[in-house]
Design a protein around this motif. Structure first.
Motif, PDB file in Angstrom:
ATOM      1  N   GLY A  62       0.844  -1.183  -0.033  1.00 25.09           N
ATOM      2  CA  GLY A  62      -0.086   0.139  -0.020  1.00 25.09           C
ATOM      3  C   GLY A  62       0.902   1.315   0.057  1.00 25.09           C
ATOM      4  N   TYR A  63       0.260   2.426   0.506  1.00 24.34           N
ATOM      5  CA  TYR A  63       0.897   3.722   0.270  1.00 24.34           C
ATOM      6  C   TYR A  63       0.952   4.373   1.680  1.00 24.34           C
ATOM      7  CZ  TYR A  63      -3.845   4.741  -1.184  1.00 24.34           C
ATOM      8  OH  TYR A  63      -5.067   4.577  -0.986  1.00 24.34           O
ATOM      9  N   ALA A 112      -1.832   7.306   9.731  1.00 24.33           N
ATOM     10  CA  ALA A 112      -2.166   6.307   8.224  1.00 24.33           C
ATOM     11  C   ALA A 112      -3.326   6.886   7.567  1.00 24.33           C
ATOM     12  CB  ALA A 112      -2.370   4.958   8.752  1.00 24.33           C
ATOM     13  N   TYR A 113      -4.366   7.125   8.025  1.00 24.21           N
ATOM     14  CA  TYR A 113      -5.548   7.726   7.767  1.00 24.21           C
ATOM     15  C   TYR A 113      -5.429   8.896   6.996  1.00 24.21           C
ATOM     16  CZ  TYR A 113     -10.415   8.616   6.216  1.00 24.21           C
ATOM     17  OH  TYR A 113     -11.509   9.189   5.334  1.00 24.21           O
ATOM     18  N   ALA A 114      -4.939   9.743   7.691  1.00 28.19           N
ATOM     19  CA  ALA A 114      -4.621  11.372   7.387  1.00 28.19           C
ATOM     20  C   ALA A 114      -3.883  11.347   5.849  1.00 28.19           C
ATOM     21  CB  ALA A 114      -4.018  12.160   8.305  1.00 28.19           C
ATOM     22  N   GLU A 115      -2.723  10.367   6.100  1.00 31.08           N
ATOM     23  CA  GLU A 115      -1.688  10.393   4.949  1.00 31.08           C
ATOM     24  C   GLU A 115      -2.217   9.838   3.716  1.00 31.08           C
ATOM     25  OE1 GLU A 115       2.518   8.210   3.981  1.00 31.08           O
ATOM     26  OE2 GLU A 115       1.338   7.413   5.294  1.00 31.08           O
ATOM     27  N   THR A 116      -3.364   8.755   3.684  1.00 28.52           N
ATOM     28  CA  THR A 116      -3.597   8.360   2.737  1.00 28.52           C
ATOM     29  C   THR A 116      -5.023   8.904   2.162  1.00 28.52           C
ATOM     30  OG1 THR A 116      -4.939   6.737   4.235  1.00 28.52           O
ATOM     31  CG2 THR A 116      -2.962   5.775   3.054  1.00 28.52           C
ATOM     32  N   GLU A 418      10.171  21.382  12.274  1.00 29.79           N
ATOM     33  CA  GLU A 418       9.805  22.495  11.652  1.00 29.79           C
ATOM     34  C   GLU A 418       8.407  22.378  10.961  1.00 29.79           C
ATOM     35  OE1 GLU A 418      10.915  26.193   8.583  1.00 29.79           O
ATOM     36  OE2 GLU A 418      12.282  24.455   8.822  1.00 29.79           O
ATOM     37  N   LYS A 419       8.126  21.451  10.298  1.00 28.84           N
ATOM     38  CA  LYS A 419       6.699  21.040   9.629  1.00 28.84           C
ATOM     39  C   LYS A 419       5.741  20.653  10.873  1.00 28.84           C
ATOM     40  CE  LYS A 419       8.143  21.563   5.157  1.00 28.84           C
ATOM     41  NZ  LYS A 419       7.364  22.683   4.428  1.00 28.84           N
ATOM     42  N   SER A 430       0.710  14.062   3.797  1.00 29.41           N
ATOM     43  CA  SER A 430       1.806  13.538   3.491  1.00 29.41           C
ATOM     44  C   SER A 430       3.205  14.056   3.007  1.00 29.41           C
ATOM     45  CB  SER A 430       1.405  12.658   1.945  1.00 29.41           C
ATOM     46  OG  SER A 430       1.304  13.683   1.099  1.00 29.41           O
ATOM     47  N   THR A 431       3.069  15.539   3.404  1.00 29.42           N
ATOM     48  CA  THR A 431       4.279  16.295   3.249  1.00 29.42           C
ATOM     49  C   THR A 431       5.223  15.922   4.392  1.00 29.42           C
ATOM     50  OG1 THR A 431       3.051  17.987   2.234  1.00 29.42           O
ATOM     51  CG2 THR A 431       5.089  18.602   3.359  1.00 29.42           C
TER      52      THR A 431
END
Length: 440
Positions: A62-63, A112-116, A418-419, A430-431
């Motif tokens: 997956g990703y 995981a949910y926020a990234e995808t 910083e991010k 995903s940044t």
């Protein structure tokens, strides 16, 4: 209005601007600390073996990011692996009012949910704050039986609210999710932990994985009884008492995340106050371990249970005050046999006066008696990393930068920090998950 309805209405209406700048700043610090704990945990040999074994199955491809590693995997398994990693080295945050660790039960699934789903930083932060507040209140409302560990039970309730916020749940969805999640606790016992078994960590991973599944159950119309939480935790299966009013006490007015503590020792939090006391004495006096006859630790009831002088492995040592104290006399690089021998000299006792200060204060008193009968005493109020420690934010950031640099490089650690501290400006989570992968 029943407490379940109050929670659901609050979750529906909560927005990021409802939280003060102090709350948002502390939330980002907890997020940074949680990510640091996950990345650090994922470097362990047992975690590497787990990652490799799960990744071999094509169905798991997956990703979603296994933080601190290169491979991607499906979101549910990422939440499972990162959840275990977050608690595996005893560096995750905790909350004295919740009597446990709110963030680890929902943050890996949120990430995981926020990234995808490519959500933005504002929504991510908003969801985190909501999930933390409700998870912490669930812990505050429950008094577990003495043999039940707080990993894997009440914390999953926060996950339903944090993911529901990103999914734009209606109040009825939150309520259904509350009933389902409170019906699916793991029976996490203290005894295997004290014996040095890592199953406790797996319960946190399962909680995060189950969060995805409960979302599907809600959509499909599955349900559970509104009375389950009282039956499980109210002088029943896992708990001795359930005070439902604490789930909504000062909700939206008092933010429990401001009471979060952070760890600067990789041991159970109950060990930290005694370790601080010993460290202070070692800085003040020249105390050689060979000259110590015995060390007596007086502390509150929950900590006094961690009195094992015969630990079977280093993991069990993370839940033993005698072993933790021995590690200060024989730090990393010393022979473990030396630590184990010194552990036999450390005795732990409950001080009922300190027990009465719970949950707001966790104190200890250290008495070191030398073979020449000289004696050194130190009383400690609280522990390093407590919520209101002077300079706490700077110390947490420094710890994170030092820990992350070992995996991501010095510049990589600085960029990620910083991010995270400017989350509201991110258009896509995903940044930052991309920054959590080590350089090739």
């Amino acid at each position: 209005m029943e407490y379940q309805q109050v929670l659901s209405e609050y979750a529906t209406n909560f927005q990021l601007h409802d939280a003060s700048e102090e709350v948002k700043r502390r939330a980002k610090l907890i997020i940074l600390d949680s990510i640091t704990a996950m990345i650090h945990g994922n470097q362990s040999l047992h975690m590497l073996k787990l990652q490799e074994d799960i990744s071999q199955n094509e169905a798991n491809k997956g990703y979603a990011t296994i933080v601190g590693r290169q491979p991607s995997i499906n979101p549910q398994m990422a939440a499972f692996i990162n959840g275990i990693a977050m608690v595996s080295e005893e560096m995750d945050e905790g909350n004295p009012i919740a009597k446990g660790h709110p963030s680890c039960h929902f943050f890996p699934s949120l990430l995981a949910y926020a990234e995808t789903s490519h959500c933005n930083g504002r929504s991510f932060l908003e969801s985190f704050i909501l999930g933390y507040e409700i998870a912490a209140r669930a812990g505050a409302a429950i008094t577990l039986r003495d043999d039940i560990h707080p990993h894997g039970n009440w914390g999953v309730i926060g996950a339903i609210f944090t993911l529901g916020k990103l999914k734009n749940y209606h109040a009825s969805d939150y309520e259904r999710g509350f009933y389902l999640s409170s019906s699916l606790p793991n029976v996490s016992l203290w005894q295997p932990v004290l014996e040095g078994h890592r199953l406790r960590d797996v319960y946190v991973g399962l909680n995060n994985m189950h969060s995805f599944l409960i979302g599907h159950l809600i959509t499909a119309g599955f349900s559970s009884s509104p009375n389950v939480m009282k039956q499980i935790y109210g002088d029943g299966i896992l708990g001795k008492r359930f005070q439902s009013e604490k789930l909504i006490e000062n909700l939206g007015v008092e933010y429990y995340l401001l009471k979060t503590y952070f760890k600067f020792y990789d041991f159970c939090r109950f060990c930290h106050s005694p370790m601080d006391g010993v460290n202070k004495l070692l800085k003040m006096e020249t105390i050689l371990p060979k000259d110590v006859e015995r060390v007596d630790i007086f502390t509150y009831s929950m900590a006094a249970r961690l009195n094992n002088q015969n630990v079977k492995n280093p993991y069990a040592g993370k839940f033993s005050i005698p072993y933790a104290v021995a590690s200060l006399f024989y730090p990393k690089g010393s022979q473990n046999e030396e630590r184990l021998n010194f552990t036999k000299k450390v005795f732990v006792h409950e001080d009922v006066n300190m027990t009465q200060l719970l949950p707001d204060q966790r104190d200890s008193r250290v008495v070191i008696k030398m073979v020449n009968q000289q004696q050194f005493t130190m009383t400690v109020s609280g522990a390093s990393g407590d919520a209101h420690e002077v300079g706490l934010e700077e110390k947490v950031i420094e710890k994170s930068e030092r820990t992350l640099a070992k995996v991501l490089s010095c510049q990589g650690a600085k960029d990620l920090i910083e991010k995270i501290l400017s989350l509201e400006e991110l258009e896509d989570i995903s940044t930052i998950t991309e920054l959590m992968r080590p350089a090739h």
